[in-house]
Design an enzyme around this catalytic site. Structure first.
Site, short mmCIF file in Angstrom:
data_model
loop_
_atom_site.label_atom_id
_atom_site.label_comp_id
_atom_site.label_asym_id
_atom_site.label_seq_id
_atom_site.Cartn_x
_atom_site.Cartn_y
_atom_site.Cartn_z
N ASP A 78 0.87 -1.17 0.00
CA ASP A 78 0.00 0.00 0.00
C ASP A 78 0.91 1.23 0.00
OD1 ASP A 78 -2.07 -1.79 0.31
OD2 ASP A 78 -2.74 -1.02 2.25
N HIS A 135 5.09 -7.33 0.18
CA HIS A 135 4.77 -8.62 -0.41
C HIS A 135 5.40 -8.75 -1.80
CE1 HIS A 135 1.48 -9.76 2.54
NE2 HIS A 135 1.75 -8.50 2.86
N SER A 241 8.62 3.65 4.99
CA SER A 241 9.64 4.14 4.08
C SER A 241 9.24 3.92 2.64
CB SER A 241 10.98 3.48 4.39
OG SER A 241 12.01 4.14 3.70
#
Length: 275
Positions: A78, A135, A241
């Protein structure tokens, strides 16, 4: 400002089981950043023993759908796209007027950079409100991991527009994978107040911060080989980050509707496989 010292100090608090103080900090953070806790597996501030547990919170089952089309890549996190496009003359675009070196980003070894020359790159920034587990955008086998010491500048869009070579200067963990379609690198970039970078196969890589580049090689086959499927978790940030991904030439084409500042959601369509 002593960015490493401040970041590590914050990291100690984030890892501490500080009872009511931890709960209060989490409640403040949820309100300040308007975090959607309805999609988290644990939904209340009191459910988390440490701030790190909250920050790396697991999503509720079904909160994200992983596109399982074998001919596509899915977004690994995200966040929001900072820049993406072609790697030209060994350079990646950081922001208007700023480029940075592919070789430097990957730790300084030209052999590591060679598979990605004339390929493509994508840089995704994770804001404090975002889900902070990373992921896999496609199935891959881990070939190499590199710890690269560096600064801890903030990596928000404003900083990216003003600090030359930002992503090639900050502390980072470089992961290089083999796939059926070419090479993939995922670079986990540290920043101010990023207290830790972890991978699922090695645990915490930093802290402590080092002064030297460290490299780990991994076998392609056998019981020690690390194979990850599309959508599998590969790492996490404790206090967010940026992830910079690079791809071999003629390997992928990015989603044409996505570009600078496009919001990304884990599992959604990222790119199409060409080869």
């Amino acid at each position: 400002m002593p960015k490493h010292a401040i970041s590590r100090l914050v990291g100690k608090f984030a890892a501490a089981k500080a009872g009511w103080l931890t709960t209060k900090a989490i409640k403040w953070f949820i309100k300040a950043y308007n975090i959607n806790m309805s999609e988290a597996k644990l939904k209340n501030a009191e459910d988390f023993e440490t701030f790190n547990d909250f920050f790396t919170r697991e999503l509720e089952e079904g909160a994200r759908h992983i596109d399982n089309d074998s001919k596509t890549l899915c977004y690994p996190v995200d966040g929001a796209i900072s820049q993406q496009g072609d790697i030209e003359q060994g350079q990646l675009i950081q922001a208007k007027g700023f480029n940075y070196s592919l070789t430097s980003l990957l730790g300084g070894d030209a052999n590591d950079a060679k598979p990605f020359e004339k390929g493509k790159f994508s840089c995704i920034y994770l804001a404090p409100k975002d889900y902070h587990r990373i992921h896999m955008p496609m199935a891959a086998t881990l070939r190499k991991m590199i710890y690269v010491p560096g600064d801890l500048f903030s990596v928000n869009p404003l900083t990216a527009q003003n600090v030359p070579d930002l992503f090639a200067r900050n502390e980072r963990v470089v992961t290089i994978f083999d796939t059926e379609h070419g090479s993939l690198a995922m670079v986990l970039v540290g920043a101010t107040i990023v207290a830790s970078i972890e991978t699922i196969w090695a645990g915490t890589i930093t802290p402590p911060a080092g002064k030297d580049v460290f490299t780990w090689d991994y076998p392609a086959k056998g019981v020690d080989a690390i194979h990850l499927k599309k959508g599998d978790e590969m790492g996490r940030f404790k206090l967010g980050s940026t992830v910079v991904s690079t791809f071999s030439p003629n390997m992928i084409e990015f989603n044409k509707s996505a570009g600078e500042e496009t919001v990304t959601r884990l599992g959604e369509h990222y790119a199409d496989i060409c080869s």
